[in-house]
Design a protein around this motif. Structure first.
Motif, PDB file in Angstrom:
ATOM      1  N   MET A   1       0.819  -1.209   0.000  1.00  0.00           N
ATOM      2  CA  MET A   1       0.000   0.000   0.000  1.00  0.00           C
ATOM      3  C   MET A   1       0.855   1.262   0.000  1.00  0.00           C
ATOM      4  O   MET A   1       0.331   2.372   0.103  1.00  0.00           O
ATOM      5  CB  MET A   1      -0.935   0.001   1.209  1.00  0.00           C
ATOM      6  CG  MET A   1      -1.909  -1.165   1.208  1.00  0.00           C
ATOM      7  SD  MET A   1      -2.931  -1.242   2.693  1.00  0.00           S
ATOM      8  CE  MET A   1      -3.924   0.227   2.502  1.00  0.00           C
ATOM      9  N   ALA A   2       2.167   1.097  -0.103  1.00  0.00           N
ATOM     10  CA  ALA A   2       3.099   2.219  -0.103  1.00  0.00           C
ATOM     11  C   ALA A   2       3.724   2.369  -1.480  1.00  0.00           C
ATOM     12  O   ALA A   2       4.140   1.383  -2.101  1.00  0.00           O
ATOM     13  CB  ALA A   2       4.196   2.006   0.939  1.00  0.00           C
ATOM     14  N   SER A   3       3.782   3.594  -1.983  1.00  0.00           N
ATOM     15  CA  SER A   3       4.350   3.857  -3.303  1.00  0.00           C
ATOM     16  C   SER A   3       5.799   3.406  -3.380  1.00  0.00           C
ATOM     17  O   SER A   3       6.534   3.436  -2.386  1.00  0.00           O
ATOM     18  CB  SER A   3       4.257   5.351  -3.624  1.00  0.00           C
ATOM     19  OG  SER A   3       2.907   5.781  -3.645  1.00  0.00           O
ATOM     20  N   ASP A   4       6.208   3.010  -4.573  1.00  0.00           N
ATOM     21  CA  ASP A   4       7.565   2.504  -4.767  1.00  0.00           C
ATOM     22  C   ASP A   4       8.551   3.600  -5.138  1.00  0.00           C
ATOM     23  O   ASP A   4       9.616   3.325  -5.686  1.00  0.00           O
ATOM     24  CB  ASP A   4       7.569   1.409  -5.840  1.00  0.00           C
ATOM     25  CG  ASP A   4       7.145   1.922  -7.211  1.00  0.00           C
ATOM     26  OD1 ASP A   4       6.752   3.110  -7.315  1.00  0.00           O
ATOM     27  OD2 ASP A   4       7.199   1.142  -8.183  1.00  0.00           O
ATOM     28  N   ASN A   5       8.208   4.860  -4.846  1.00  0.00           N
ATOM     29  CA  ASN A   5       9.059   5.983  -5.243  1.00  0.00           C
ATOM     30  C   ASN A   5       9.841   6.574  -4.084  1.00  0.00           C
ATOM     31  O   ASN A   5      10.295   7.714  -4.150  1.00  0.00           O
ATOM     32  CB  ASN A   5       8.205   7.071  -5.885  1.00  0.00           C
ATOM     33  CG  ASN A   5       7.121   7.613  -4.947  1.00  0.00           C
ATOM     34  OD1 ASN A   5       7.055   7.233  -3.792  1.00  0.00           O
ATOM     35  ND2 ASN A   5       6.267   8.494  -5.461  1.00  0.00           N
ATOM     36  N   GLN A   6      10.027   5.842  -3.020  1.00  0.00           N
ATOM     37  CA  GLN A   6      10.695   6.386  -1.847  1.00  0.00           C
ATOM     38  C   GLN A   6      12.157   6.737  -2.128  1.00  0.00           C
ATOM     39  O   GLN A   6      12.895   5.988  -2.761  1.00  0.00           O
ATOM     40  CB  GLN A   6      10.604   5.404  -0.683  1.00  0.00           C
ATOM     41  CG  GLN A   6       9.177   5.297  -0.110  1.00  0.00           C
ATOM     42  CD  GLN A   6       9.076   4.217   0.939  1.00  0.00           C
ATOM     43  OE1 GLN A   6       9.028   3.056   0.619  1.00  0.00           O
ATOM     44  NE2 GLN A   6       9.025   4.628   2.203  1.00  0.00           N
ATOM     45  N   LYS A   7      12.546   7.908  -1.621  1.00  0.00           N
ATOM     46  CA  LYS A   7      13.920   8.376  -1.717  1.00  0.00           C
ATOM     47  C   LYS A   7      14.501   8.417  -0.319  1.00  0.00           C
ATOM     48  O   LYS A   7      13.843   8.870   0.627  1.00  0.00           O
ATOM     49  CB  LYS A   7      13.992   9.771  -2.342  1.00  0.00           C
ATOM     50  CG  LYS A   7      13.114   9.975  -3.575  1.00  0.00           C
ATOM     51  CD  LYS A   7      13.590   9.141  -4.747  1.00  0.00           C
ATOM     52  CE  LYS A   7      12.714   9.426  -5.979  1.00  0.00           C
ATOM     53  NZ  LYS A   7      13.037   8.538  -7.108  1.00  0.00           N
ATOM     54  N   PHE A   8      15.722   7.955  -0.171  1.00  0.00           N
ATOM     55  CA  PHE A   8      16.357   7.899   1.148  1.00  0.00           C
ATOM     56  C   PHE A   8      17.600   8.761   1.153  1.00  0.00           C
ATOM     57  O   PHE A   8      18.547   8.510   0.388  1.00  0.00           O
ATOM     58  CB  PHE A   8      16.725   6.458   1.489  1.00  0.00           C
ATOM     59  CG  PHE A   8      15.557   5.513   1.462  1.00  0.00           C
ATOM     60  CD1 PHE A   8      14.741   5.352   2.573  1.00  0.00           C
ATOM     61  CD2 PHE A   8      15.263   4.789   0.320  1.00  0.00           C
ATOM     62  CE1 PHE A   8      13.669   4.491   2.553  1.00  0.00           C
ATOM     63  CE2 PHE A   8      14.185   3.912   0.275  1.00  0.00           C
ATOM     64  CZ  PHE A   8      13.370   3.761   1.406  1.00  0.00           C
ATOM     65  N   GLU A   9      17.615   9.775   1.987  1.00  0.00           N
ATOM     66  CA  GLU A   9      18.774  10.649   2.094  1.00  0.00           C
ATOM     67  C   GLU A   9      19.676  10.153   3.221  1.00  0.00           C
ATOM     68  O   GLU A   9      19.209   9.823   4.309  1.00  0.00           O
ATOM     69  CB  GLU A   9      18.345  12.091   2.354  1.00  0.00           C
ATOM     70  CG  GLU A   9      17.561  12.704   1.182  1.00  0.00           C
ATOM     71  CD  GLU A   9      17.316  14.184   1.363  1.00  0.00           C
ATOM     72  OE1 GLU A   9      17.641  14.732   2.441  1.00  0.00           O
ATOM     73  OE2 GLU A   9      16.792  14.801   0.412  1.00  0.00           O
ATOM     74  N   ASN A  10      20.975  10.101   2.927  1.00  0.00           N
ATOM     75  CA  ASN A  10      21.996   9.762   3.929  1.00  0.00           C
ATOM     76  C   ASN A  10      21.869   8.344   4.457  1.00  0.00           C
ATOM     77  O   ASN A  10      22.139   8.068   5.632  1.00  0.00           O
ATOM     78  CB  ASN A  10      21.969  10.755   5.098  1.00  0.00           C
ATOM     79  CG  ASN A  10      22.165  12.177   4.634  1.00  0.00           C
ATOM     80  OD1 ASN A  10      23.056  12.452   3.829  1.00  0.00           O
ATOM     81  ND2 ASN A  10      21.341  13.079   5.123  1.00  0.00           N
ATOM     82  N   CYS A  11      21.447   7.426   3.611  1.00  0.00           N
ATOM     83  CA  CYS A  11      21.460   6.015   3.983  1.00  0.00           C
ATOM     84  C   CYS A  11      22.812   5.412   3.623  1.00  0.00           C
ATOM     85  O   CYS A  11      23.339   5.654   2.537  1.00  0.00           O
ATOM     86  CB  CYS A  11      20.363   5.237   3.234  1.00  0.00           C
ATOM     87  SG  CYS A  11      18.725   5.451   3.957  1.00  0.00           S
ATOM     88  N   GLU A  12      23.356   4.636   4.531  1.00  0.00           N
ATOM     89  CA  GLU A  12      24.641   3.992   4.260  1.00  0.00           C
ATOM     90  C   GLU A  12      24.429   2.679   3.527  1.00  0.00           C
ATOM     91  O   GLU A  12      23.433   2.003   3.707  1.00  0.00           O
ATOM     92  CB  GLU A  12      25.380   3.771   5.583  1.00  0.00           C
ATOM     93  CG  GLU A  12      25.753   5.058   6.296  1.00  0.00           C
ATOM     94  CD  GLU A  12      26.485   4.804   7.590  1.00  0.00           C
ATOM     95  OE1 GLU A  12      26.671   3.617   7.952  1.00  0.00           O
ATOM     96  OE2 GLU A  12      26.888   5.779   8.250  1.00  0.00           O
TER      97      GLU A  12
END
Length: 436
Positions: A425-436
């Protein structure tokens, strides 16, 4: 953020005069307002009165970057004509949004739901071609039009606010009739800073030691129709602020279903999670201005000697509105269709002094669009209860500073939390800032 109705409000406020916010632990009404440069370096280093702290912010050179917006005009005597009241709610209906569709339909139509798992690299699987707005809201012309809180986090962030910390918080003799979200892991029942209740002057229904997720719904003036910088910028219900002056052309474009990308670029919500602590080492001024963004570790995080960045480790995606009235299962009866709006969520949990939260409640009282004022001769006869009957969940507030008028203010406890949605139910366009 939740679908608009008259009962959607920010934070409850006690019925004490907004004309006199200056309890010993609160700053003067104008201290810290419309400040474009804020230095809170000493906030986590020394115990000091809030009067000194907020007064210092006037002269400071360090900016809490990306959190300052256009100056906000506060309530002024004689202002009772709220041009945004009911306008945003009406415009939402004209756009074709209902805020109430079967969850199966939401999945079929690719309408991503909120909240989601914002842990690094925890992707949703619902296909979408919409891209969220990844630039800071202030750089894209969005201003906050409301601020409100939910009991517990509506999002999940492993190790920060998740199910493992559900027992870490105060217990309730009379539990609130609302769904509680995730909690952070700061709470220590042996530490009096988490168990000694604060003497609230302006907030009601909040607890020291509890975790809350704060939302700042925001939109643009040019496209969405927010009244950024005007006396009507902040509104309750929140959609009256987001879509106050939306043009018919924009309404028609959204109704046609072809403006999803434009919605994501012009309407959004900032989200940040705090545990409330009764300790002024954790003062954060001007919370009404938006998410706290602190790259330089000037606001303490885990403790006065171990500050961490705030508003930096973001997960960004598109979704809708939130609240405990929505289901969070694929076969649920009620999901949301208002969107796609950009969500920028701080993945980290932070500590917030109770005094800072109380100051925020006072600041809400000064926002013209979050009150309804009028005059009725029956008040002189001691009968004032009827004045707020047209505004559910509002409480009467006598405001002698403003021509003797009586005003109705938001008067509910923090809203319940929506359960975290599954990846489907969550969009597949997530962007992650500062993930290692």
């Amino acid at each position: 953020m939740r679908f608009p109705r008259a009962t959607l409000v920010f934070i409850s406020v006690l019925s004490s005069s907004a004309a006199d916010p200056t309890a010993a632990d609160l700053s003067s009404p104008d201290a810290g307002r419309n400040v474009r440069r804020i230095n809170v370096k000493d906030a986590g280093r020394h115990h000091r009165g809030l009067n000194d702290l907020f007064a210092k912010s006037h002269k400071a050179e360090k900016e809490l970057d990306k959190r300052v917006y256009v100056p906000v005009k506060t309530y002024q005597p004689g202002f009772f004509n709220n041009i945004c009241r009911d306008e945003g709610i009406s415009n939402i209906g004209k756009m074709g949004f209902t805020g109430d569709i079967p969850c199966e339909k939401a999945i079929e139509e690719g309408i991503g739901q909120t909240g989601v798992d914002v842990t690094c690299n925890a992707l949703g699987t619902l296909d979408t071609t919409i891209e969220p707005l990844t630039t800071p809201f202030v750089d894209s012309g969005l201003c906050p039009t409301n601020v409100h809180a939910h009991i517990g986090a509506e999002h999940n962030s492993d190790g920060q606010f998740d199910s493992n910390a559900q027992s870490l918080g105060p217990t309730y003799a009379n539990p609130p009739d609302k769904r509680k979200g995730k909690r952070c892991n700061f709470y220590d029942p042996q530490d009096p800073r988490f168990t000694t209740e604060f003497d609230w002057k302006h907030c009601n229904g909040f607890r020291v030691g509890e975790t809350y997720e704060f939302h700042w719904p925001s939109s643009t003036r040019a496209v969405a129709g927010a009244t950024c910088g005007e006396v009507t910028q902040y509104q309750t219900p929140l959609f009256d602020g987001l879509f106050c002056n939306t043009t018919q052309g924009v309404i028609d474009a959204i109704k046609s279903g072809g403006a999803g990308q434009a919605v994501a670029e012009n309407v959004g919500v900032q989200a940040q999670v705090f545990t409330v602590i009764n300790d002024d080492n954790y003062v954060v001024p001007n919370l009404i201005m938006g998410m706290v963004v602190d790259h330089d570790r000037m606001v303490p995080g885990n403790g006065p000697d171990t500050p961490k960045q705030m508003g930096v480790n973001l997960t960004i995606y598109t979704g809708g509105t939130t609240g405990d009235q929505f289901d969070n299962t694929p076969d649920g009866a009620r999901c949301d269709d208002v969107g796609p709006v950009t969500w920028q969520v701080d993945r980290d949990c932070h500590l917030l002094s109770a005094s800072s939260l109380d100051r925020l409640c006072y600041d809400i009282k000064t926002m013209a669009g979050m009150r309804h004022c009028g005059y009725d001769p029956k008040v002189d006869q001691g009968d004032s209860s009827h004045l707020c009957t047209g505004f559910p969940d509002y409480g009467l507030f006598p405001d002698p500073e403003h021509e003797g008028k009586f005003c109705c203010f938001p008067d509910t406890r923090p809203d319940g939390s929506r359960g975290v949605n599954p990846a489907s139910m969550a969009s597949d366009n997530q962007k992650f800032e500062n993930c290692e």
